[in-house]
Motif scaffolding. Structure first.
Motif, PDB file in Angstrom:
ATOM      1  N   LEU A  26      37.300  41.859  38.333  1.00 27.26           N
ATOM      2  CA  LEU A  26      36.851  43.243  38.516  1.00 27.26           C
ATOM      3  C   LEU A  26      37.122  44.045  37.256  1.00 27.26           C
ATOM      4  N   PRO A  35      44.459  44.446  42.301  1.00 27.71           N
ATOM      5  CA  PRO A  35      43.560  44.122  43.410  1.00 27.71           C
ATOM      6  C   PRO A  35      44.094  43.042  44.343  1.00 27.71           C
ATOM      7  N   TYR A  86      37.960  47.388  35.504  1.00 29.33           N
ATOM      8  CA  TYR A  86      38.506  48.733  35.675  1.00 29.33           C
ATOM      9  C   TYR A  86      38.251  49.526  34.397  1.00 29.33           C
ATOM     10  N   PRO A  94      36.000  47.246  41.990  1.00 33.93           N
ATOM     11  CA  PRO A  94      37.245  47.913  41.601  1.00 33.93           C
ATOM     12  C   PRO A  94      37.257  49.337  42.119  1.00 33.93           C
TER      13      PRO A  94
END
Length: 353
Positions: A215, A280, A217, A300
């Motif tokens: 993910l 996460p 960010y 995210p």
């Protein structure tokens, strides 16, 4: 007191929640209604802490899951009472997060024998300063209530999984000058003018993109306030620029502060608030199991939520709820009826095994 029927149709329940005002600090009436409704459920043990309500099943299951949401909303913006327009339900808090509360209340009332024990947490003061957050009081007074294998926050996430969350740092950057009368301005040094260098550096800054568990960010660093001057005939000798840093959860609070100070080494910096984010944790068993069961592609969380509080307690957590997070706090916020029903159905299936 508002009477809530958590076994009622989900749309009717959501409207009843929206139409019960609960601005931060004034959640008592809604908490009373939630408490009364849940105490009527014999399979739940209910506890009131301030204007927060905790209800638990206690069937001795191998796993315990927390399903949580905040009772409060931001101040009204002329968006009460609720109104239904086709498949959209409009009103204060419909998106953030009374739609999620309605789903949680329905699950609490109708799932009498879930395959996982569930703790439902309906808490106060999420939309204001963190020291007033109801989760803090619960953790301080009854820490065992927040122990679980997984926490699901019903924050609006578009009926998709938003994993982890960013950290937040607020700081004041002070630029110094020398005061003088504006009629003789050459005798002073204008701190507001000098602050242009700080603002230019912020404008030139490229925010980092950090990949965690697949993910991305995206960080952000922005000036959110500039303050200078004491009178219109005085050259200001001080200019304070307040900046807000949203940092990836892979950075600790200390690393985030070091990062900011490194960008503005020659200036005075006072950090006024720093709150770490949450990783996460998609590889952790309970989180992975839920994500697979929901059939959702994780995204995210670009923002801060109380998943970070649960992460600090050692409980993996994620965001999953109805509503577009981009609509939160807007005058025209709404929740999709389809997303309400989808979230309820998927969580009910997972908790029912």
């Amino acid at each position: 007191m508002t009477a809530l029927n958590p076994a009622a149709d989900l749309v009717d329940l959501t409207r009843a929640l929206v139409d019960t005002p609960s601005e931060s600090g004034d959640e008592a009436d809604l908490a009373d209604a939630v408490e009364s409704a849940l105490r009527a459920c014999p399979h739940l043990r209910v506890q009131r802490i301030g204007s927060s309500v905790v209800a638990r099943t206690d069937s001795g299951r191998a796993e315990r899951v927390i399903i949580g949401g905040h009772l409060d909303t931001v101040p009204t913006a002329g968006n009460l009472p609720s109104r239904l327009d086709g498949e959209l339900l409009y009103g204060l808090g419909a998106c953030d997060m009374k739609g999620g509360l309605a789903v949680a209340l329905r699950l609490a009332a109708t799932l009498t024998a879930p395959v996982r024990d569930v703790t439902y947490v309906f808490y106060e003061c999420e939309e204001v300063s963190g020291d007033r957050n109801g989760l803090n009081r619960i953790a301080a007074e009854c820490p065992d209530l927040l122990k679980a294998d997984l926490a699901i926050l019903m924050e609006p996430s578009g009926a998709s999984v938003e994993a982890g969350c960013q950290g937040v740092l607020n700081a004041d950057i002070t630029v110094r000058g020398e005061r003088a009368h504006t009629a003789r301005s050459w005798m002073g040094v204008n701190a507001a003018h000098r602050a242009a260098a700080v603002l230019q550096r912020l404008d030139d800054h490229t925010a980092e993109r950090i990949l965690i568990d697949g993910l991305e960010y995206r960080e952000g660093l922005n000036a959110v306030a500039v303050r200078a001057g004491i009178a219109d005939n005085v050259v200001p000798d001080t200019c304070v620029i307040t900046v807000n840093l949203r940092f990836a959860p892979s950075r600790s609070a200390e690393q985030a502060e070091t990062y900011l100070r490194g960008l503005f080494r020659e200036y005075e910096i006072e950090v006024t608030e720093v709150v770490p984010g949450a990783l996460p944790g998609l590889g952790q068993g309970p989180v992975a199991s839920l994500v697979e069961a929901l059939g959702a592609t994780p995204r995210p969380k670009l923002g801060w939520t109380d998943v970070a509080r649960f992460a600090a307690l050692g409980t993996p957590a994620l965001n999953y709820g109805p509503g577009d997070p981009a609509l939160a706090h807007t005058a025209g916020e709404y929740v999709s009826i389809g997303q309400l029903r989808e979230c309820e159905a998927r969580l009910q299936a997972w908790l029912s095994g």
